[in-house]
Design an enzyme around this catalytic site. Structure first.
Site, PDB file in Angstrom:
ATOM      1  N   CYS A  35       0.819  -1.213   0.000  1.00  0.00           N
ATOM      2  CA  CYS A  35       0.000   0.000   0.000  1.00  0.00           C
ATOM      3  C   CYS A  35       0.851   1.261   0.000  1.00  0.00           C
ATOM      4  O   CYS A  35       0.342   2.358  -0.223  1.00  0.00           O
ATOM      5  CB  CYS A  35      -0.938   0.013   1.205  1.00  0.00           C
ATOM      6  N   CYS A 104      -2.666  -2.859   8.662  1.00  0.00           N
ATOM      7  CA  CYS A 104      -2.345  -1.543   9.208  1.00  0.00           C
ATOM      8  C   CYS A 104      -1.973  -1.677  10.687  1.00  0.00           C
ATOM      9  O   CYS A 104      -1.075  -0.977  11.166  1.00  0.00           O
ATOM     10  CB  CYS A 104      -3.514  -0.581   9.050  1.00  0.00           C
TER      11      CYS A 104
HETATM   12 FE1  FES Z   1      -1.648   0.128   4.301  1.00  0.00          FE
HETATM   13 FE2  FES Z   1      -3.414   1.027   5.913  1.00  0.00          FE
HETATM   14  S1  FES Z   1      -3.715   0.584   3.830  1.00  0.00           S
HETATM   15  S2  FES Z   1      -1.343   0.750   6.323  1.00  0.00           S
END
Ligand code: FES
Length: 140
Positions: A35, A104
């Site tokens: 991400c 996360c």
């Molecule tokens: Fe990667 Fe939240 S989407 S840390």
């Protein structure tokens, strides 16, 4: 959009302990290549306790809420207690995270642990340095 608990929203909207510590005793930085989110934790240690914890997070709302929660959970704890903060505990404290946001909470616990490891490795170096000094003095 995934449904977030009120607690996640609160920590996202009003994150606690945001920022940097000047001359920190330990720093831990982690990132998720998928991400692209990044998190850095800074710690100040006094008598084996986390006297101060701050963070900087460049990431999604859940990552910000997680960082804020981890910083609150860790503050005032001993290093061993803080090192036992797991992603699962963080998610529980936040009254749950959507499944696709679990990674996360991994980041938050990892960043804190890295900062603790950084502190510990610096301490070892200082102790090692002192030991070398003592040996040198003894040899003289
Ligand atoms: Fe990667 Fe939240 S989407 S840390």
């Amino acid at each position: 959009m995934p449904a977030y608990s009120a607690k996640v929203m609160d920590h996202f909207m009003n994150p606690r302990n945001v920022g940097e510590i000047e001359n920190p005793d330990g720093v831990g930085e982690v990132g998720n290549p998928v991400c692209g989110d990044m998190m850095t934790f800074y710690i100040k240690v006094q008598d084996n306790r986390l006297e101060d914890v701050k963070f900087k997070t460049f990431g999604c709302g859940a990552a910000i809420a997680v960082s804020s929660m981890v910083s609150e959970m860790a503050k005032g704890k001993t290093l061993d207690e803080a090192a036992r903060i797991t992603p699962k505990l963080v998610a529980e404290e936040l009254e749950g995270l959507p499944k696709q946001k679990f990674h996360c909470s991994n980041l938050g616990a990892q960043a804190l642990n890295k900062a603790i490891e950084d502190y510990r490795s610096k301490q070892k170096k200082v102790a090692g340095g002192k030991e070398n000094e003592r040996q040198k003095t003894r040899r003289r």
